[in-house]
Write an enzyme that holds these catalytic residues in place. Structure first.
Site, PDB file in Angstrom:
ATOM      1  N   ASN A  99       0.866  -1.187   0.000  1.00 40.63           N
ATOM      2  CA  ASN A  99       0.000   0.000   0.000  1.00 40.63           C
ATOM      3  C   ASN A  99       0.901   1.234   0.000  1.00 40.63           C
ATOM      4  OD1 ASN A  99      -1.814   2.040   0.478  1.00 40.63           O
ATOM      5  ND2 ASN A  99      -2.377   1.370   2.556  1.00 40.63           N
ATOM      6  N   LYS A 111       0.068   4.259  -0.331  1.00 43.01           N
ATOM      7  CA  LYS A 111      -0.632   5.435   0.232  1.00 43.01           C
ATOM      8  C   LYS A 111      -0.406   6.651  -0.679  1.00 43.01           C
ATOM      9  CE  LYS A 111      -0.221   3.271   4.721  1.00 43.01           C
ATOM     10  NZ  LYS A 111      -0.048   3.377   6.149  1.00 43.01           N
ATOM     11  N   HIS A 146      -9.528   0.966   5.416  1.00 43.94           N
ATOM     12  CA  HIS A 146      -8.232   1.194   6.072  1.00 43.94           C
ATOM     13  C   HIS A 146      -8.426   2.171   7.229  1.00 43.94           C
ATOM     14  CE1 HIS A 146      -4.120   2.458   6.749  1.00 43.94           C
ATOM     15  NE2 HIS A 146      -3.739   1.378   6.093  1.00 43.94           N
ATOM     16  N   GLU A 191      -6.746   4.576   8.228  1.00 47.27           N
ATOM     17  CA  GLU A 191      -6.525   5.991   7.885  1.00 47.27           C
ATOM     18  C   GLU A 191      -7.778   6.600   7.276  1.00 47.27           C
ATOM     19  OE1 GLU A 191      -2.929   5.441   5.640  1.00 47.27           O
ATOM     20  OE2 GLU A 191      -1.859   4.989   7.501  1.00 47.27           O
ATOM     21  N   GLU A 249      -5.170  -5.180  11.056  1.00 49.11           N
ATOM     22  CA  GLU A 249      -4.233  -4.067  11.150  1.00 49.11           C
ATOM     23  C   GLU A 249      -4.483  -3.279  12.432  1.00 49.11           C
ATOM     24  OE1 GLU A 249      -2.374  -2.938   7.205  1.00 49.11           O
ATOM     25  OE2 GLU A 249      -4.040  -1.602   7.543  1.00 49.11           O
ATOM     26  N   GLY A 252       2.612   2.239  10.866  1.00 49.11           N
ATOM     27  CA  GLY A 252       3.569   3.330  10.700  1.00 49.11           C
ATOM     28  C   GLY A 252       4.302   3.708  11.970  1.00 49.11           C
ATOM     29  N   SER A 292       3.619  -2.075  10.377  1.00 44.43           N
ATOM     30  CA  SER A 292       5.084  -2.065  10.524  1.00 44.43           C
ATOM     31  C   SER A 292       5.734  -3.383  10.094  1.00 44.43           C
ATOM     32  CB  SER A 292       5.474  -1.711  11.967  1.00 44.43           C
ATOM     33  OG  SER A 292       4.992  -0.429  12.302  1.00 44.43           O
TER      34      SER A 292
HETATM   35  P1  PGA Z   1       2.924   0.313   7.682  1.00 41.14           P
HETATM   36  O1  PGA Z   1       1.460   0.516   7.092  1.00 41.14           O
HETATM   37  O2  PGA Z   1       3.480  -0.961   7.112  1.00 41.14           O
HETATM   38  O3  PGA Z   1       3.686   1.513   7.244  1.00 41.14           O
HETATM   39  O4  PGA Z   1       2.790   0.229   9.178  1.00 41.14           O
HETATM   40  C1  PGA Z   1       0.593  -0.562   6.980  1.00 41.14           C
HETATM   41  C2  PGA Z   1      -0.749  -0.119   6.443  1.00 41.14           C
HETATM   42  O5  PGA Z   1      -1.168   1.004   6.703  1.00 41.14           O
HETATM   43  O6  PGA Z   1      -1.426  -0.886   5.745  1.00 41.14           O
END
Ligand code: PGA
Length: 262
Positions: A12, A14, A97, A99, A169, A175, A215
Site C-alpha cells: 500500500n 498510500k 483502512h 486511515e 491491522e 507506521g 510495521s
Molecule cells: P505500515 O502501514 O506498514 O507503514 O505500518 C501498513 C498499512 O497502513 O497498511
C-alpha cells in the site's frame, strides 16, 4: 489439510511516490523477484498512476489494487472514484483502512457499502479491521475486530465472502515500528476466522485469506507465517523501497506455513 489459499503480499503506497518514481520502483521489483504460482503480489499505488502502470504490470509479476473506492457506481460525488470506474485497472481494492476511518470518517456502514461495491464490480476487497491503542488497553480487541468484520460483510452472500481478504491491522502498529506480538496476532486471526465461521460457516471461513498489517518488515515475516491461519501481509512503509519490499516478498514466497494452516 493442505491450504489451497494463495499467499498474498500487498504493498500500500498510500499518498507517496510520483508516477515516475512508482514506475521505477515497479521495474526494480520486477527485476528482483520471480513469479511464484503460490504467491500473489499486489501493488496499490495512487489511483492516478493506475492507467500507466496497468500496461507495465501486464508483463510483470504483480497485480494492481485500489487504495479506496466509492460505494456508488456513478453520480455526483466530486473527487471520488467508483469501483465500476477502477475495475478496468485493478483486481483488488483496500476497503476500510484505518486511515480512512480516522481521517475521512468512514463508518462500519460505509465500509459495508464499499465492500459490496467492490464485489459487485468484480474486485476482491481487502477489508481492514483492527483496534486502536485504547481499545487494546481496555481489552476490547476481540469485540472491535468482530464488530468491524461482521459489519463489513453484512451485504455479501456466503459465496461472495469466501473470496474476500481480511487484513488485521492494529491501528497502534501502523507506521509506528510497533508490531503485534505473535500471541496478539494469533488471537486476532482466531477471532476473524471464528466470526466468519459463526456467521457464514466453516467452509467460507476456511477460504478467506487473512493478512497482517502494521510495521511489517522482512525479518519476522517467515516466523509469523508459521503461526497458522495467516496468508500474508499488507505492507505500508516497507513497500516503498525495492530492497525492503523484495525481501518481504521473497520471505513470503519461501516461508513455511504452519502444519495446521486453518
Ligand atoms: P505500515 O502501514 O506498514 O507503514 O505500518 C501498513 C498499512 O497502513 O497498511
Amino acid at each position: 489439510m493442505k491450504s489451497t489459499r494463495k499467499r498474498l503480499v500487498v504493498g500500500n503506497w498510500k499518498m507517496n511516490l510520483t508516477v515516475g518514481e512508482g514506475y521505477k520502483l515497479l521495474a526494480q521489483l520486477d527485476k528482483n523477484i520471480s513469479a511464484s504460482p503460490k504467491t500473489e503480489v499486489v501493488i496499490c499505488p495512487s489511483a492516478m498512476a493506475l492507467g500507466s502502470y496497468q500496461r507495465q504490470v501486464a508483463t510483470l509479476k504483480f497485480k494492481l489494487g485500489a487504495q479506496n473506492i466509492h460505494w456508488q457506481d456513478q453520480g455526483a460525488f466530486t473527487g471520488e472514484i467508483s469501483a465500476a470506474q477502477i475495475a478496468k485497472f485493478v483486481d483488488y481494492a483496500i476497503v476500510g483502512h484505518s486511515e480512512r476511518r480516522i481521517h475521512f470518517g468512514e463508518t462500519n456502514d460505509i465500509v459495508a457499502r464499499k465492500v459490496s461495491a467492490a464485489v459487485r464490480n468484480g474486485l476482491i476487497p481487502i477489508i481492514c479491521v483492527g483496534e486502536n491503542l485504547i481499545e487494546r488497553q481496555d481489552d476490547h480487541t476481540a469485540r472491535v475486530v468482530h464488530d468491524q468484520l461482521a459489519a463489513a460483510l453484512v451485504m455479501l452472500t456466503t459465496r461472495e465472502i469466501a473470496n474476500v481478504v481480511v487484513a488485521y491491522e492494529p491501528v497502534w502498529a501502523i507506521g509506528t515500528g510497533e508490531i503485534a506480538k505473535p500471541e496478539q496476532l494469533k488471537d486476532a486471526v482466531r477471532v476473524i476466522r471464528k466470526t466468519i465461521s459463526e456467521l457464514y460457516g466453516t467452509g467460507a471461513s476456511a477460504q478467506v485469506r487473512v493478512l497482517y498489517g502494521g510495521s511489517v518488515e522482512a525479518d519476522f515475516v517467515a516466523d509469523y507465517l508459521k503461526l497458522g491461519g495467516l496468508d500474508g501481509f499488507l505492507v505500508g512503509g516497507a513497500s516503498l523501497s525495492a530492497p525492503s519490499f523484495t525481501a518481504i516478498i521473497k520471505a513470503v514466497q519461501s516461508g513455511k506455513l504452519a502444519k495446521a494452516h486453518s
